[in-house]
Design a protein around this motif. Sequence first.
Motif, PDB file in Angstrom:
ATOM      1  N   ALA A  21       0.944  -1.087   0.619  1.00  0.00           N
ATOM      2  CA  ALA A  21       0.071   0.284   0.183  1.00  0.00           C
ATOM      3  C   ALA A  21       0.830   1.111   0.225  1.00  0.00           C
ATOM      4  N   SER A  22       2.115   1.433  -0.263  1.00  0.00           N
ATOM      5  CA  SER A  22       3.158   2.590   0.116  1.00  0.00           C
ATOM      6  C   SER A  22       3.094   2.996  -1.199  1.00  0.00           C
ATOM      7  N   GLY A  23       3.379   4.562  -1.231  1.00  0.00           N
ATOM      8  CA  GLY A  23       3.679   5.445  -2.188  1.00  0.00           C
ATOM      9  C   GLY A  23       3.288   6.220  -2.588  1.00  0.00           C
ATOM     10  N   ALA A  24       2.967   6.844  -3.826  1.00  0.00           N
ATOM     11  CA  ALA A  24       4.400   6.899  -4.968  1.00  0.00           C
ATOM     12  C   ALA A  24       5.315   8.353  -3.573  1.00  0.00           C
ATOM     13  N   TRP A  25       3.952   9.232  -2.888  1.00  0.00           N
ATOM     14  CA  TRP A  25       5.514  10.640  -2.973  1.00  0.00           C
ATOM     15  C   TRP A  25       6.477   9.471  -1.709  1.00  0.00           C
ATOM     16  N   SER A  26       5.860   9.485  -1.327  1.00  0.00           N
ATOM     17  CA  SER A  26       7.208   8.631  -0.119  1.00  0.00           C
ATOM     18  C   SER A  26       6.892   7.556   0.462  1.00  0.00           C
ATOM     19  N   VAL A  27       7.655   6.463   0.716  1.00  0.00           N
ATOM     20  CA  VAL A  27       7.194   4.786   0.375  1.00  0.00           C
ATOM     21  C   VAL A  27       7.164   5.156   1.996  1.00  0.00           C
ATOM     22  N   ASP A  28       7.370   5.375   2.858  1.00  0.00           N
ATOM     23  CA  ASP A  28       6.259   5.972   4.020  1.00  0.00           C
ATOM     24  C   ASP A  28       4.895   5.709   4.648  1.00  0.00           C
ATOM     25  N   GLU A  29       4.406   6.338   3.805  1.00  0.00           N
ATOM     26  CA  GLU A  29       3.062   6.844   3.220  1.00  0.00           C
ATOM     27  C   GLU A  29       2.115   5.791   2.334  1.00  0.00           C
ATOM     28  N   TYR A  30       0.957   5.770   2.458  1.00  0.00           N
ATOM     29  CA  TYR A  30       0.256   4.963   1.928  1.00  0.00           C
ATOM     30  C   TYR A  30       0.496   5.734   0.205  1.00  0.00           C
ATOM     31  N   HIS A  31      -0.295   5.278  -0.611  1.00  0.00           N
ATOM     32  CA  HIS A  31      -0.358   5.355  -1.956  1.00  0.00           C
ATOM     33  C   HIS A  31      -2.163   5.900  -1.546  1.00  0.00           C
TER      34      HIS A  31
END
Length: 260
Positions: A21-31
């Motif tokens: 569920a991670s990305g796309a602007w940051s891998v420690d955030e939800y896409h």
Amino acid sequence: MNTGSYFEAIDEHRFKPTAHASGAWSVDEYHFSPLGGLLVHAIDQHLAGRPDDGLVSARISFDILGRLPLDECEVRVETLRPGRTIELLEAVALIADRPVVRARAWRLAAGDTSAVAGGGAGPLTPPEELARWPMGSVWPGGYIDSLDVRPVAPPQPGRATAWISSPLDLVAGHTSSNLASYVALVDTANGIGVRQSPTDWMFPNVDLTIHLHRQPEGRWTGLDTTVTFGPTGQGITSTVLHDINGAVGYAQQLLTVRPL
């Protein structure tokens, strides 16, 4: 990533995201895409406890209220406007007790209007006839890596038409509706035809609004997308939505555009 889903259910209202569920602007955030699908799934679960009323979701709007850290989330659903032929539901996602996404779904009565149906865009080239595109070459994150992306033609700056599908379940151990699985891929539209490289410019969307004139079918989400940047820091991603049988509706995303 040894899981086959975007979320794992903790209880009826709480969900744990997987790395997919991670990305796309940051891998420690939800896409946002899988999170949007989860809210539709929660609405479906809310409705499952009621008799079938013959209504279908015709508009779903999402407002993204802030940063989406890749943490456990809680989803609450309530009826804002009950009715026999028109109903409005709201689903709110909370992370650390803070509302982060608010979704509203207008549900309308279904009936046979096939005699007057028409006006939608024609069908796209079937995905089985198209080659895969490694979208991870543009965007990081587990969500993008999970996708099967098949452009109808090579993506251009601000313009792309592509099919998107995923082999993963939305919630582990749960069957999701066609609509929830479809919506879980729509937010990808803002990334398939970027006007500028995401390493130089940011253009995240603050909302997503989906209007449907037909309920989507099948495992593929078709996105015929145009991205426009204005001169004062705002942009719009506009998409004609398709399934394997043709157009099903439209999506709009409002962008905040700024250099990195």
